[in-house]
Design a protein around this motif. Sequence first.
Motif, short mmCIF file in Angstrom:
data_model
loop_
_atom_site.label_atom_id
_atom_site.label_comp_id
_atom_site.label_asym_id
_atom_site.label_seq_id
_atom_site.Cartn_x
_atom_site.Cartn_y
_atom_site.Cartn_z
N ASP A 2 -15.95 -52.90 -11.27
CA ASP A 2 -16.52 -54.81 -10.66
C ASP A 2 -15.49 -55.15 -12.27
O ASP A 2 -14.93 -54.93 -13.16
CB ASP A 2 -18.16 -55.15 -10.95
CG ASP A 2 -18.38 -55.17 -12.26
OD1 ASP A 2 -17.92 -54.35 -12.68
OD2 ASP A 2 -19.65 -55.44 -12.39
N GLN A 3 -15.44 -57.12 -12.46
CA GLN A 3 -14.36 -57.42 -13.09
C GLN A 3 -14.67 -57.46 -14.22
O GLN A 3 -14.35 -57.26 -14.83
CB GLN A 3 -14.29 -59.05 -12.42
CG GLN A 3 -13.46 -59.06 -11.20
CD GLN A 3 -12.98 -58.27 -9.78
OE1 GLN A 3 -15.45 -58.49 -9.79
NE2 GLN A 3 -13.52 -58.25 -8.76
N LEU A 6 -14.06 -53.81 -15.87
CA LEU A 6 -12.91 -53.90 -15.78
C LEU A 6 -12.32 -55.05 -17.42
O LEU A 6 -11.62 -54.08 -18.18
CB LEU A 6 -12.39 -54.40 -15.43
CG LEU A 6 -11.81 -53.79 -13.82
CD1 LEU A 6 -10.87 -54.12 -12.56
CD2 LEU A 6 -10.73 -52.35 -14.08
N PRO A 53 -3.14 -54.58 -17.96
CA PRO A 53 -3.44 -54.60 -16.71
C PRO A 53 -4.86 -54.78 -16.01
O PRO A 53 -4.58 -55.02 -15.46
CB PRO A 53 -2.66 -53.26 -16.12
CG PRO A 53 -1.59 -53.54 -17.31
CD PRO A 53 -2.12 -53.88 -18.60
N LEU A 54 -5.26 -54.00 -16.73
CA LEU A 54 -6.81 -54.35 -16.83
C LEU A 54 -7.52 -56.36 -17.07
O LEU A 54 -8.14 -55.77 -15.84
CB LEU A 54 -7.66 -53.31 -18.04
CG LEU A 54 -7.56 -51.94 -17.71
CD1 LEU A 54 -7.98 -50.88 -18.92
CD2 LEU A 54 -7.94 -51.14 -16.22
N TRP A 56 -5.74 -58.55 -15.91
CA TRP A 56 -5.18 -59.15 -15.19
C TRP A 56 -6.52 -58.30 -13.61
O TRP A 56 -6.29 -59.01 -12.70
CB TRP A 56 -3.76 -58.57 -14.62
CG TRP A 56 -2.95 -58.95 -13.46
CD1 TRP A 56 -3.26 -58.73 -12.53
CD2 TRP A 56 -2.27 -60.30 -13.36
NE1 TRP A 56 -2.29 -59.07 -11.26
CE2 TRP A 56 -2.48 -60.58 -12.59
CE3 TRP A 56 -2.35 -61.68 -14.12
CZ2 TRP A 56 -1.73 -61.99 -11.43
CZ3 TRP A 56 -1.94 -62.98 -13.67
CH2 TRP A 56 -1.60 -62.93 -12.65
N ARG A 57 -6.92 -57.69 -13.84
CA ARG A 57 -7.50 -56.78 -12.74
C ARG A 57 -8.62 -57.78 -12.78
O ARG A 57 -9.69 -57.80 -11.86
CB ARG A 57 -7.42 -55.63 -12.38
CG ARG A 57 -5.64 -54.88 -11.28
CD ARG A 57 -6.14 -53.19 -11.97
NE ARG A 57 -7.21 -53.08 -10.89
CZ ARG A 57 -8.00 -51.55 -11.20
NH1 ARG A 57 -7.36 -50.87 -12.30
NH2 ARG A 57 -8.71 -51.47 -10.57
N SER A 58 -9.30 -57.92 -13.80
CA SER A 58 -10.57 -58.53 -14.02
C SER A 58 -10.61 -59.84 -13.68
O SER A 58 -11.53 -60.19 -13.45
CB SER A 58 -10.98 -57.98 -15.44
OG SER A 58 -10.55 -59.36 -16.51
N THR A 59 -9.67 -60.50 -13.61
CA THR A 59 -9.29 -61.59 -13.10
C THR A 59 -9.16 -61.72 -11.71
O THR A 59 -8.60 -63.07 -10.99
CB THR A 59 -8.15 -62.28 -13.96
OG1 THR A 59 -6.92 -61.63 -13.69
CG2 THR A 59 -8.44 -62.53 -15.52
N SER A 60 -9.43 -61.58 -11.06
CA SER A 60 -8.83 -61.29 -9.32
C SER A 60 -9.65 -62.15 -8.54
O SER A 60 -9.18 -62.31 -7.25
CB SER A 60 -9.38 -59.43 -8.85
OG SER A 60 -10.67 -59.41 -8.87
N ARG A 68 -4.99 -67.45 -13.27
CA ARG A 68 -5.22 -65.87 -14.11
C ARG A 68 -4.23 -65.43 -15.26
O ARG A 68 -5.15 -64.91 -15.55
CB ARG A 68 -4.85 -64.48 -12.78
CG ARG A 68 -6.07 -64.54 -11.64
CD ARG A 68 -5.19 -64.29 -10.64
NE ARG A 68 -5.57 -62.04 -11.00
CZ ARG A 68 -4.97 -61.13 -10.38
NH1 ARG A 68 -4.72 -61.32 -9.06
NH2 ARG A 68 -5.57 -60.37 -10.45
#
Length: 99
Positions: A2-3, A6, A53-54, A56-60, A68
């Motif tokens: 989950d965000q 991350l 990148p982690l 960035w993915r946590s802001t999905s 983001r």
Amino acid sequence: MDQAKLAVAAWAVFLGGFVVLAAVHSWQRSHGTAMSDKVWFGVPATLAIVAAPLLWRSTSPHRPAWIRGLLVACHAVAGFVIYTAMCLWYVVGTGLDGQ
């Protein structure tokens, strides 16, 4: 993952890597060797690149890309401030500034 996890993982990579770098530097100094400036400044930059990148993915959940990007930029600024404070604390605390 989950965000929130991350984001925590990204911070753990960056801060944990810096703590390991400081420990290695301290160990090298105690054994009479020196770490090059390229390594001292390159490792945190590399850690930041790995953490980005982690983050960035946590802001999905935030759909517009600019939001983001703004969140990742806020994390990056906070990371830079923390990194600078840790560097100053380490350099002054170990006496590197007096050499």
